[in-house]
Write an enzyme that holds these catalytic residues in place. Structure first.
Site, PDB file in Angstrom:
ATOM      1  N   SER A  36       0.803  -1.030  -0.087  1.00  0.00           N
ATOM      2  CA  SER A  36       0.212  -0.086  -0.015  1.00  0.00           C
ATOM      3  C   SER A  36       0.827   1.106   0.025  1.00  0.00           C
ATOM      4  O   SER A  36       2.035   1.194   0.061  1.00  0.00           O
ATOM      5  CB  SER A  36      -0.741   0.210   1.289  1.00  0.00           C
ATOM      6  OG  SER A  36       0.018   0.347   2.367  1.00  0.00           O
ATOM      7  N   LYS A  37       0.268   2.520  -0.420  1.00  0.00           N
ATOM      8  CA  LYS A  37       1.004   3.684  -0.385  1.00  0.00           C
ATOM      9  C   LYS A  37       1.520   3.865   0.828  1.00  0.00           C
ATOM     10  O   LYS A  37       2.898   4.148   1.030  1.00  0.00           O
ATOM     11  CB  LYS A  37       0.169   4.814  -0.820  1.00  0.00           C
ATOM     12  CG  LYS A  37       0.503   5.309  -2.188  1.00  0.00           C
ATOM     13  CD  LYS A  37      -0.405   6.510  -2.141  1.00  0.00           C
ATOM     14  CE  LYS A  37       0.387   7.707  -3.220  1.00  0.00           C
ATOM     15  NZ  LYS A  37       1.047   7.388  -4.339  1.00  0.00           N
ATOM     16  N   ARG A  38       0.742   3.742   1.798  1.00  0.00           N
ATOM     17  CA  ARG A  38       1.346   4.008   3.317  1.00  0.00           C
ATOM     18  C   ARG A  38       2.432   3.063   3.609  1.00  0.00           C
ATOM     19  O   ARG A  38       3.467   3.833   4.291  1.00  0.00           O
ATOM     20  CB  ARG A  38       0.089   3.645   4.238  1.00  0.00           C
ATOM     21  CG  ARG A  38       0.226   4.504   5.759  1.00  0.00           C
ATOM     22  CD  ARG A  38      -0.933   3.906   6.536  1.00  0.00           C
ATOM     23  NE  ARG A  38      -1.210   2.680   6.651  1.00  0.00           N
ATOM     24  CZ  ARG A  38      -0.681   1.889   7.259  1.00  0.00           C
ATOM     25  NH1 ARG A  38       0.298   2.140   8.318  1.00  0.00           N
ATOM     26  NH2 ARG A  38      -0.833   0.890   7.563  1.00  0.00           N
TER      27      ARG A  38
END
Ligand code: GLU
Length: 438
Positions: A202-204
């Site tokens: 994920s981006k996070r």
């Protein structure tokens, strides 16, 4: 066999991520274990994406982890004449042509490209989807496709170890090598990093930099160990904890897995806990101090690095500490009188009168012990004697512990009390009695 040379070739488009650290580590390990050379090359030809401070962060991060490079940083932006010269050579050979202000390489669109990947074995890619691609942009800067290949050749890189996203471009690189009449280096394409559901990170998670992990209070030993296992593990053992030196001996590039590597934060937490547990408390103290100096939250509650006290706290917390970022809260508990709901003082079905009596007894016990005897062992001995007068020893120990910590769960009361000392322990027990009276 000529000397082995690897390179780590990041683009300075941001702080170094764990994926980048893994690429650097594998390149470093492979070079070191073969007495070869590890080079740092900064691929800064995409001017729009270059970020201030990124190069410094990359270099500092590599040094933090002990991934010292033998040469570099070599910046592509300082080598522009060479890329232009190579472009001209391709134009002269009829292998490239002007397209407006840019220059394109003429791709062969039939047949297939076949190459041997150290990790994946033989890879075959049909050429029919290939298009002529830009090698020199209108701003006079080369593209990655040209620049990395020229440098790998000029630096005599023997092994290109990089992310799997470059596999699909291999027809381009094979064709360029052929046009220059250069020898192709050996390739190892590393697996993608995936999340626990085997989806792209994920981006996070993907955007967390190595710096962020250090800042969260993970030890550098744990981070590099975790990163090493993102796609590699020893084939004949289930050993999971490795120092950089052990990795240098035991890592095998050909044992890196093909399939995506699962990025599991709980594993990092586990590794970090293991390193903390194994670390002598004096060393831990030094590391916490170093960390605390960079982190404002350590100032909460006026934490002073009174060595004797912090050593005791660390000794006590070591078995359950996951990261250093938990420490300010713990220090806070020892340095600042806790605030809590009086309900917390209640063990099972005790009435207020019973709790009150229990706390009065704790108060008297503490008063009876002189400073010289105020140790957890002695406290435990005396408290357990008195606890016999209760139906259940929790009736004495729970209100006492809750009064000291103000927490549902915490280390045991004797350990906390010893660290707080007689005076502060008394103060907290008296506060609890007042709180109960409302
Ligand atoms: N500059 C490229 C990147 O950061 C390097 C790829 C390579 O190692 O060739 O992804």
């Amino acid at each position: 066999m000529h000397e082995i040379k690897t390179r780590f070739a990041p683009s300075p488009t941001g702080f170094l991520h764990l994926g980048g650290l893994r690429t650097a580590l594998y390149n470093y390990l492979f070079a070191k274990q073969n007495s070869g050379e590890f080079i740092l090359r900064i691929e800064d030809t995409d001017r729009a994406r270059t970020v201030d401070g990124a190069e410094e962060n990359i270099i500092e991060t590599l040094k933090t982890f002990g991934l010292y490079f033998d040469k570099g940083p070599i910046r592509q932006s300082e080598n522009l004449d060479r890329y232009r010269e190579c472009t001209q050579e391709l134009i002269n050979k009829g292998a490239a042509y002007k397209d407006g202000d840019a220059v394109r390489f003429k791709m062969i669109k039939d047949g297939a490209t076949v190459f041997e990947d150290i990790i994946r074995g033989e890879i075959k890619i049909e050429n029919k989807l290939q298009e002529d691609f830009v090698i020199l942009k209108s701003d006079g800067y080369p593209t990655y496709n040209l620049a990395h290949l020229v440098d790998d050749h000029d630096m005599a890189i023997t092994h290109v170890i990089r992310g799997e996203e470059f596999i699909s471009s291999m027809p381009k690189y094979a064709a360029l090598h052929r046009a220059f009449d250069w020898e192709i280096p050996r390739y190892a394409h590393l697996p993608l990093l995936l999340d626990k559901n085997r989806a792209k990170l994920s981006k996070r998670e993907g955007e967390m930099s190595v710096y962020d992990f250090l800042h969260k209070g993970y030890l550098k030993e744990a981070i590099i160990n975790f990163v090493a296992l993102l796609g590699w593990h020893p084939s004949k053992s289930d050993k999971e904890l490795f120092s950089l030196e052990e990795l240098t001996n035991e890592f095998r590039l050909e044992h890196v897995q093909k399939s995506g590597a699962i990025f599991d934060m709980t594993k990092l937490d586990w590794i970090n806990r293991e390193y903390i547990k194994r670390m002598p408390v004096e060393t831990l103290f030094e590391r916490v101090k170093e960390y605390g100096e960079k982190d404002q939250s350590f100032k909460i509650g006026g934490v002073e690095f009174n060595k004797e006290r912090v050593l005791k706290i660390l000794e006590l917390e070591k078995p359950r500490l996951t990261t250093f970022s938990e420490l300010p809260k713990i220090f806070f508990m020892f340095n600042v009188e806790p605030k809590y709901n009086p309900e917390l003082l209640k063990w099972k079905k005790m009435t207020n009168a019973e709790i009150n009596k229990s706390l009065e007894i704790s108060n008297n016990i503490i008063e009876s012990i002189d400073d010289a005897n105020f140790t957890k062992e002695y406290l435990e001995k005396i408290f357990l004697e008195h606890a016999k007068e209760f139906k259940d020893r929790g009736e004495l120990l729970w209100p006492f512990r809750a009064a000291l910590s103000g927490k549902e769960s915490s280390p045991g009361p004797f350990e906390i009390s010893e660290i707080l000392g007689k005076e502060e322990s008394l103060r907290r027990v008296k506060k609890a009695i007042e709180l109960l009276r409302g």
